[in-house]
Each structure stands twice: as structure tokens, then as C-alpha cells.
Design a protein around this motif. Sequence first.
Motif, mmCIF file in Angstrom:
data_model
loop_
_atom_site.group_PDB
_atom_site.id
_atom_site.type_symbol
_atom_site.label_atom_id
_atom_site.label_comp_id
_atom_site.label_asym_id
_atom_site.label_seq_id
_atom_site.Cartn_x
_atom_site.Cartn_y
_atom_site.Cartn_z
ATOM 1 N N TYR A 1 -3.433 45.105 -10.053
ATOM 2 C CA TYR A 1 -3.381 44.175 -11.183
ATOM 3 C C TYR A 1 -2.265 43.179 -10.880
ATOM 4 O O TYR A 1 -1.429 43.404 -10.001
ATOM 5 C CB TYR A 1 -3.087 44.905 -12.511
ATOM 6 N N SER A 2 -2.281 42.084 -11.580
ATOM 7 C CA SER A 2 -1.178 41.153 -11.413
ATOM 8 C C SER A 2 -0.874 40.416 -12.712
ATOM 9 O O SER A 2 0.131 40.640 -13.352
ATOM 10 C CB SER A 2 -1.496 40.163 -10.281
ATOM 11 N N CYS A 3 -1.793 39.533 -13.136
ATOM 12 C CA CYS A 3 -1.474 38.652 -14.274
ATOM 13 C C CYS A 3 -1.544 39.352 -15.628
ATOM 14 O O CYS A 3 -0.848 38.983 -16.552
ATOM 15 C CB CYS A 3 -2.419 37.464 -14.269
ATOM 16 N N ARG A 4 -2.359 40.336 -15.776
ATOM 17 C CA ARG A 4 -2.638 41.023 -17.042
ATOM 18 C C ARG A 4 -3.186 40.068 -18.102
ATOM 19 O O ARG A 4 -3.094 40.310 -19.291
ATOM 20 C CB ARG A 4 -1.391 41.748 -17.559
ATOM 21 N N GLY A 5 -3.735 38.950 -17.644
ATOM 22 C CA GLY A 5 -4.252 37.963 -18.586
ATOM 23 C C GLY A 5 -5.609 37.409 -18.176
ATOM 24 O O GLY A 5 -5.949 36.293 -18.553
ATOM 25 N N ALA A 6 -6.393 38.152 -17.435
ATOM 26 C CA ALA A 6 -7.749 37.745 -17.015
ATOM 27 C C ALA A 6 -7.745 36.461 -16.196
ATOM 28 O O ALA A 6 -8.656 35.643 -16.296
ATOM 29 C CB ALA A 6 -8.675 37.600 -18.231
ATOM 30 N N VAL A 7 -6.712 36.281 -15.389
ATOM 31 C CA VAL A 7 -6.601 35.052 -14.596
ATOM 32 C C VAL A 7 -6.609 35.326 -13.084
ATOM 33 O O VAL A 7 -7.199 34.579 -12.311
ATOM 34 C CB VAL A 7 -5.301 34.293 -14.966
ATOM 35 N N CYS A 8 -5.993 36.416 -12.648
ATOM 36 C CA CYS A 8 -5.844 36.622 -11.198
ATOM 37 C C CYS A 8 -7.061 37.301 -10.567
ATOM 38 O O CYS A 8 -7.274 37.188 -9.364
ATOM 39 C CB CYS A 8 -4.590 37.430 -10.905
ATOM 40 N N LEU B 1 -13.041 43.398 -15.825
ATOM 41 C CA LEU B 1 -11.592 43.299 -15.645
ATOM 42 C C LEU B 1 -10.935 44.351 -16.543
ATOM 43 O O LEU B 1 -11.147 44.356 -17.758
ATOM 44 C CB LEU B 1 -11.089 41.913 -16.046
ATOM 45 N N THR C 1 -7.578 40.446 -9.977
ATOM 46 C CA THR C 1 -7.331 41.609 -9.112
ATOM 47 C C THR C 1 -7.656 42.956 -9.759
ATOM 48 O O THR C 1 -7.734 43.960 -9.065
ATOM 49 C CB THR C 1 -5.860 41.659 -8.649
ATOM 50 N N CYS C 2 -7.824 42.990 -11.075
ATOM 51 C CA CYS C 2 -7.996 44.292 -11.736
ATOM 52 C C CYS C 2 -9.466 44.637 -11.968
ATOM 53 O O CYS C 2 -9.758 45.508 -12.788
ATOM 54 C CB CYS C 2 -7.232 44.340 -13.050
HETATM 55 S S1 FES Z 1 -4.594 41.652 -14.037
HETATM 56 FE FE1 FES Z 1 -5.192 39.611 -13.523
HETATM 57 S S2 FES Z 1 -7.278 39.537 -14.090
HETATM 58 FE FE2 FES Z 1 -6.635 41.479 -14.774
#
Ligand code: FES
Length: 258
Positions: free
Chosen positions: A49-56, A69, A58-59
Motif C-alpha cells: 500500500y502507499s497512498c491509502r487514498g485510491a490514488v497509487c 483496492l 498498489t493495494c
Molecule cells: S494504498 Fe494507494 S490505492 Fe490503495
Amino acid sequence: MKLKVYRYHEGMKEPRYDTFKLKSDPSITVLGALFQFQQEFDDSIAFHYSCRGAVCGTCAMLINKVPRLACRTQVASLIQGELKIPLSEFPAIEETVKWNPEEEILVEPLPNFPVIRDLIVDTTSFFNYYKFVEPVFKPADKTPEKERLMDPSAIPELELYTNCILCGACFGSCPIDGKNPDYWGPAALAKLYRFHIDPREKKGTDRLELANIPEGWWACEFYGNCRRVCPKGVPPLIAIAKAREQLNDINEKKEEEP
Ligand code: FES
Ligand code: SF4
């Protein structure tokens, strides 16, 4: 409510599933639930995970047999059945483990990617296909002194494809990617089409021709899972259908020529 999580690391004969009872919190996301799992059950669990905001992007993982996501998927909505997405069946999303969707959240790695560890997958081939399509803006004119103007009427269609965050959910939900590892996949083709229709690029068919091969535009069988799971509403299916239509028109014209 419980979290049932796929576990695998190199050296294991077979993957196993760990089940963990969550503290009740209706607003928690699946990513939040994984943090609880990590803090209170087993800190060796691996996930991205990275951004925790549905942007990166990776999750992305397989949650209740649908690629999603984790940072955007609420546990309560899953339990209440609000997030059901019917998918065209293919072997990777078949139920291979017992689980009760009314009480448990099933979390597994994205299908169609090799598993590295637990929920982490190897995305090398996905990004290789992305590189094949040369996702780099190639302007038709020289760099202007001031700015390059955009035709506003082209923006709505362009934005459909520009919104992709390369999460791989479409690739993981695609029955063709499951059976044909050479297929470039929905995300790469959608990106290729995005540059093909960019009015600032040189007009021509180079971009279309790049994927005019059995592993490109022509491998898709229009199952539509890619569109259903995409967290950003990208419609690869439409891009693929339009590209094929345009290539067919080009071929017809060639045949009509004396
Ligand atoms: S942590 Fe970035 S899209 Fe879910
Ligand atoms: S097209 Fe949608 S599902 Fe596919 S990689 Fe892009 S954002 Fe993810």
C-alpha cells in the motif's frame, strides 16, 4: 466479523489461510483490517500500500473473489452485500476455499500474477506490456514558445483513459490474461488508445498498428470484467472495440484500392 487471509512464502508446499477476528468498527477498510491483522495476529504478513487514498494503485488484491483496492473497500459494505460485482467466471476466481461471505472477508492476491509472498504479486509482465505501448506523449509539433493548446472537445474521452492508476485489477480479472500470458491486457491497451486519440499527437495509425497483433487488440473476447472492477471507471473494452473498428476500416479501404 472475520478476516480470512491467504498466506504463502517461498518454501511452503501449499498456501494456507489464516483467520482473524476483527474488532467491530463498521467504517474500517480492508486495508485497515489488514493493519489490525498485522498488529494483533501476525506481523509477518506482507501486502503493498502507499497512498491509502485510491490514488497509487498498489493495494489491489482479490477481496471476496473480486479484484479491488483494499484502501477503498469498506468491510461493513462487503458484509452487507453492497459491493457485489458479478464477474464472468474464470478459473482464478473459482471458490477454492470455504468461506462464509456473511461473516468473513476473504483476502487473496490478485489473480493472473505470480505470487511473491502473501498478498504481494509480481507485476513485471503487467508493466512490461505497459512499456510496450510506449506511454509517452509524442507531440506532432515543435515545443511551442508559450503553451500547447488542447482541443476542449477531446478532453472527456481522453480523461476516461487518463484516469488509470495502474492498479492491475483489470489484468487480474481478465479471463484472457488468465489463459494467455502473452496478452497485453486491458490497462496497456486502454493507455495505447488514449495516446492514439490525443489530438496533439501526429495523426496516423502508428499507435493502432503497434497492437495490431494476436496478443494485442485481437486477443480480447469482451468478457467485460475489466470495466466492472476498475476503481476509476476506465473502459478498456470500449478502447479495444474502437481500435478494432478503425483497423477494420483501414483494411477495407486498402482492399478497395485498385
Ligand atoms: S494504498 Fe494507494 S490505492 Fe490503495
Ligand atoms: S484500467 Fe482501471 S483496473 Fe486497470 S489498471 Fe487502470 S485503474 Fe486499474
